[in-house]
Design an enzyme around this catalytic site. Structure first.
Site, PDB file in Angstrom:
ATOM      1  N   SER A  56      -2.370 -11.495   6.928  1.00  0.00           N
ATOM      2  CA  SER A  56      -1.167 -12.024   5.905  1.00  0.00           C
ATOM      3  C   SER A  56      -1.394 -13.578   5.762  1.00  0.00           C
ATOM      4  O   SER A  56      -0.871 -14.065   4.698  1.00  0.00           O
ATOM      5  CB  SER A  56       0.077 -11.472   6.470  1.00  0.00           C
ATOM      6  N   CYS A  86       1.102  -2.830   4.957  1.00  0.00           N
ATOM      7  CA  CYS A  86       0.547  -3.607   5.960  1.00  0.00           C
ATOM      8  C   CYS A  86       0.814  -4.900   5.800  1.00  0.00           C
ATOM      9  O   CYS A  86       1.957  -5.577   5.708  1.00  0.00           O
ATOM     10  CB  CYS A  86      -0.440  -3.105   6.650  1.00  0.00           C
ATOM     11  N   ILE A 141      -2.217   0.212  11.697  1.00  0.00           N
ATOM     12  CA  ILE A 141      -3.615  -0.695  12.240  1.00  0.00           C
ATOM     13  C   ILE A 141      -2.764  -1.922  12.533  1.00  0.00           C
ATOM     14  O   ILE A 141      -2.686  -2.900  11.272  1.00  0.00           O
ATOM     15  CB  ILE A 141      -4.576  -0.931  11.464  1.00  0.00           C
ATOM     16  N   HIS A 176      -1.028   2.230   6.440  1.00  0.00           N
ATOM     17  CA  HIS A 176      -1.835   2.291   5.433  1.00  0.00           C
ATOM     18  C   HIS A 176      -1.877   3.550   4.629  1.00  0.00           C
ATOM     19  O   HIS A 176      -2.939   4.342   4.873  1.00  0.00           O
ATOM     20  CB  HIS A 176      -3.133   2.000   6.009  1.00  0.00           C
ATOM     21  N   GLU A 178      -3.340   4.193   1.931  1.00  0.00           N
ATOM     22  CA  GLU A 178      -4.588   4.257   1.235  1.00  0.00           C
ATOM     23  C   GLU A 178      -5.943   4.829   1.961  1.00  0.00           C
ATOM     24  O   GLU A 178      -6.879   5.060   1.634  1.00  0.00           O
ATOM     25  CB  GLU A 178      -4.951   2.748   0.609  1.00  0.00           C
TER      26      GLU A 178
HETATM   27  N1  GLN Z   1      -1.998  -7.955  11.717  1.00  0.00           N
HETATM   28  C1  GLN Z   1      -2.103  -8.336  10.159  1.00  0.00           C
HETATM   29  C2  GLN Z   1      -1.103  -9.424   9.948  1.00  0.00           C
HETATM   30  O1  GLN Z   1      -0.365  -9.686  10.531  1.00  0.00           O
HETATM   31  C3  GLN Z   1      -1.901  -7.078   9.468  1.00  0.00           C
HETATM   32  C4  GLN Z   1      -2.909  -5.865   9.855  1.00  0.00           C
HETATM   33  C5  GLN Z   1      -3.147  -5.213   8.615  1.00  0.00           C
HETATM   34  O2  GLN Z   1      -2.914  -5.438   7.349  1.00  0.00           O
HETATM   35  N2  GLN Z   1      -3.839  -3.923   8.945  1.00  0.00           N
HETATM   36  O3  GLN Z   1      -1.207 -10.087   9.005  1.00  0.00           O
END
Ligand code: GLN
Length: 204
Positions: A56, A86, A141, A176, A178
């Site tokens: 992110s 996510c 994830i 996710h 997708e």
């Molecule tokens: N852990 C990631 C984050 O904080 C997000 C994980 C993901 O998009 N699979 O940006």
């Protein structure tokens, strides 16, 4: 009318989202073309948009540097669908409680990054989702947790913690959708509202 679907292609599962969007379009018998969004000027032509996971911090920085962030805000302001997954949820949130993420404020939730804890770093769970008849195979994830919800509606929770929300035209998930062959979540995000509210921007 051919719908134009954009997939924010800064980072993350771009091809998987594109494939899920195509399946969702086929299921609803809608013609659509998918465009990857790496530069400004593409989002304004898009009827619907997906913002994948990834990191992110990187995604939010590049969206702002490239001038794509204001276009995504305008897309949502105009009432067009956005599915944020996510890291996409983290970027779309009002607050990620992390100065390194410049959130877009499109979903009225506060999130905490990587908050499911070490043991549950990655896991899959069948999830009851508001608007879907049968459980959805949700893949998490290093997922964020939604720890406070303002105006948004909670669509699904794990252990009492929200993991899918809707805020107007935006559906955001900490998992996710997708990464499975099941495109019902994409359908819900992009075409669900179309059935519920007969006059939607997509019909214009
Ligand atoms: N852990 C990631 C984050 O904080 C997000 C994980 C993901 O998009 N699979 O940006």
């Amino acid at each position: 009318m051919t719908l134009v679907a954009g997939v924010v292609a800064v980072q993350g599962n771009v091809a998987e989202h594109a494939a899920a969007i195509r399946r969702a379009g086929a299921d609803r018998e809608r013609e659509l073309e998918v465009r990857e969004v790496r530069d400004p000027g593409i989002v304004p032509d898009c009827d619907l948009l997906a913002m994948p996971g990834g990191e992110s911090t990187t995604i939010s920085r590049l969206l702002h540097e490239e001038g794509i962030a204001p276009e995504i805000r305008e897309h949502v302001r105009a009432g067009k669908p956005l599915l944020a997954t996510c890291a996409g949820l983290i970027v779309a949130a009002s607050d990620a409680r992390d100065d390194r993420v410049e959130t877009l404020g499109l979903v009225d939730v506060t999130v905490e990054r990587n908050a499911f804890g070490r043991q549950r770093d990655s896991f899959e769970a069948p999830l009851e989702i508001d608007g879907l008849d049968d459980p959805f195979p949700a893949v998490f994830i290093r997922a964020p947790v939604i720890d406070s919800v303002g105006e948004a509606a909670v669509l699904a929770s794990v252990d009492g913690r929200p993991v899918a929300v809707r805020d107007g035209p935006v559906v955001a998930t900490s998992f996710h959708p997708e990464l499975t062959a099941d495109s019902r979540l994409h359908e819900l995000a992009f075409f669900g509202a179309e059935r519920a509210e007969s006059e939607h921007a997509l019909l214009e």
